[in-house]
Design an enzyme around this catalytic site. Structure first.
Site, mmCIF file in Angstrom:
data_model
loop_
_atom_site.group_PDB
_atom_site.id
_atom_site.type_symbol
_atom_site.label_atom_id
_atom_site.label_comp_id
_atom_site.label_asym_id
_atom_site.label_seq_id
_atom_site.Cartn_x
_atom_site.Cartn_y
_atom_site.Cartn_z
ATOM 1 N N ASP A 91 -16.732 -35.319 -35.533
ATOM 2 C CA ASP A 91 -18.069 -34.723 -35.418
ATOM 3 C C ASP A 91 -18.463 -34.833 -33.941
ATOM 4 O O ASP A 91 -19.344 -35.590 -33.579
ATOM 5 C CB ASP A 91 -19.086 -35.394 -36.335
ATOM 6 C CG ASP A 91 -19.264 -36.883 -36.072
ATOM 7 O OD1 ASP A 91 -18.304 -37.526 -35.599
ATOM 8 O OD2 ASP A 91 -20.361 -37.411 -36.340
ATOM 9 N N HIS A 123 -17.133 -46.190 -29.727
ATOM 10 C CA HIS A 123 -16.703 -46.254 -31.123
ATOM 11 C C HIS A 123 -15.405 -45.489 -31.382
ATOM 12 O O HIS A 123 -14.414 -46.039 -31.858
ATOM 13 C CB HIS A 123 -17.789 -45.678 -32.036
ATOM 14 C CG HIS A 123 -19.140 -46.265 -31.876
ATOM 15 N ND1 HIS A 123 -19.492 -47.491 -32.400
ATOM 16 C CD2 HIS A 123 -20.256 -45.791 -31.262
ATOM 17 C CE1 HIS A 123 -20.767 -47.749 -32.128
ATOM 18 N NE2 HIS A 123 -21.247 -46.729 -31.435
#
Length: 319
Positions: free
Chosen positions: A10, A241
């Site tokens: 995403d 992340h």
């Protein structure tokens, strides 16, 4: 021989870092990128991924557009984290040559899994919706796609979008639960337990700014993201992340501690929806808890070698 991977993304700022690292890691063979809603709409994540592929000179890799919403509910975006465009409001052009293939992300995932049985690692950098949809197409998918590495969840630390829920689990709890409860594949959960304090600082930003065109591209989107994280971290920095998630596939030695537990995702609680719950009453050998005897074990990352990751990421992106 390089590890064949599908990168499901995403594409916001940290996801772009992860996609970039995948393309710059000789240990990995990226068979496809697939896009999903999450940080921003799937239209934007698809466009952001296409442009990144052009910047890194890889228009040859298939890009498949994926789910624009969760299995249940409507999307809820956070432009204050990644910017309205998902990439730090950096003002990038649109992709000129890379366009999505006709297949959906789920369809392409199933096709590649069948074409390369037992060979592909699925790297999920966003909600698990596309993989859940692929599983619905072919329930035997774990036979072909043996390993899933998911940047999501939070087993032993607080959430980041609610007090208990990590963003990618919260975006589609049903999708995450469907994937985590499916026996037959090995799942690594690279959650906030290790990603939230794996950070890049101002010195790292300057290093990228002084490097290659690709390094400057990544650097251009980071300030917006770093300003958001500054309040949380108490310094001009940001969490990496997705890049960490890709890194542990390319270099497993980055992982210094991991433990296996049954994990389920809360679906109904008003305050706890999206929480990833590890049953820590069990140990790594008994294979389940009395209440969750049919829940497969998930491999949860507990600690990583952050200096090793940082140098790996910067050295590969700056050149």
């Amino acid at each position: 021989m390089p590890i064949k991977v599908i990168v499901d993304t995403d594409t916001g700022v940290d996801d772009a870092m992860g996609c970039a690292l995948a393309l710059r890691s000789p240990e990995l063979d990226v068979l496809a990128f697939t896009s999903v809603f999450g940080n921003v709409s799937v239209e934007l994540t698809t466009e952001n991924t296409a442009y990144l592929m052009e910047v890194f000179g890889r228009p040859d890799i298939p890009l498949a557009k994926g789910a624009g919403r969760a299995l249940v509910g409507t999307p809820n975006y956070s432009p204050f984290v990644h910017g309205d465009d998902g990439v730090g409001n950096a003002g990038f052009d649109k992709a000129k040559t890379v366009k999505p293939v006709q297949q959906s992300a789920a369809e392409l995932t199933v096709e590649l899994g069948r074409k390369h049985p037992g060979e592909i690692t699925y790297i999920a950098l966003g909600p698990l919706t596309n993989l859940a949809l692929a599983l619905a197409i072919d329930p035997d998918l774990p036979k072909y796609l043996p390993r899933v590495v998911w940047m999501g969840g939070a087993a032993f630390v607080p959430g980041n979008v609610t007090p208990v829920a990590e963003a990618d689990a919260w975006h589609d709890p049903e999708g995450a639960q469907m994937v985590l409860q499916q026996a037959g594949w090995h799942i690594d959960m690279v959650g906030l337990d290790v990603t939230d304090d794996t950070i890049l600082v101002e010195e790292d930003l300057k290093r990228l700014e002084a490097g290659s065109a690709q390094g400057r591209y990544i650097a251009a989107m980071m300030p917006f993201y770093m300003r958001f994280y500054s309040a949380k971290l108490g310094q001009y920095a940001c969490a990496a992340h997705s890049a960490l998630t890709v890194a542990i596939v390319a270099d497993p030695a980055i992982v210094t501690r991991e433990e296996k537990y049954p994990v389920q995702v809360e679906l109904t609680g008003k305050l706890t929806r999206g929480m990833t719950i590890a049953d820590r009453r069990t140990n790594n050998s008994n294979g389940g808890s009395p209440e969750w005897k049919d829940t497969p074990l998930t491999n949860i990352l507990i600690d990583v070698d952050r200096p090793r990751f940082r140098e790996m990421f910067l050295s590969r992106i700056e050149t």
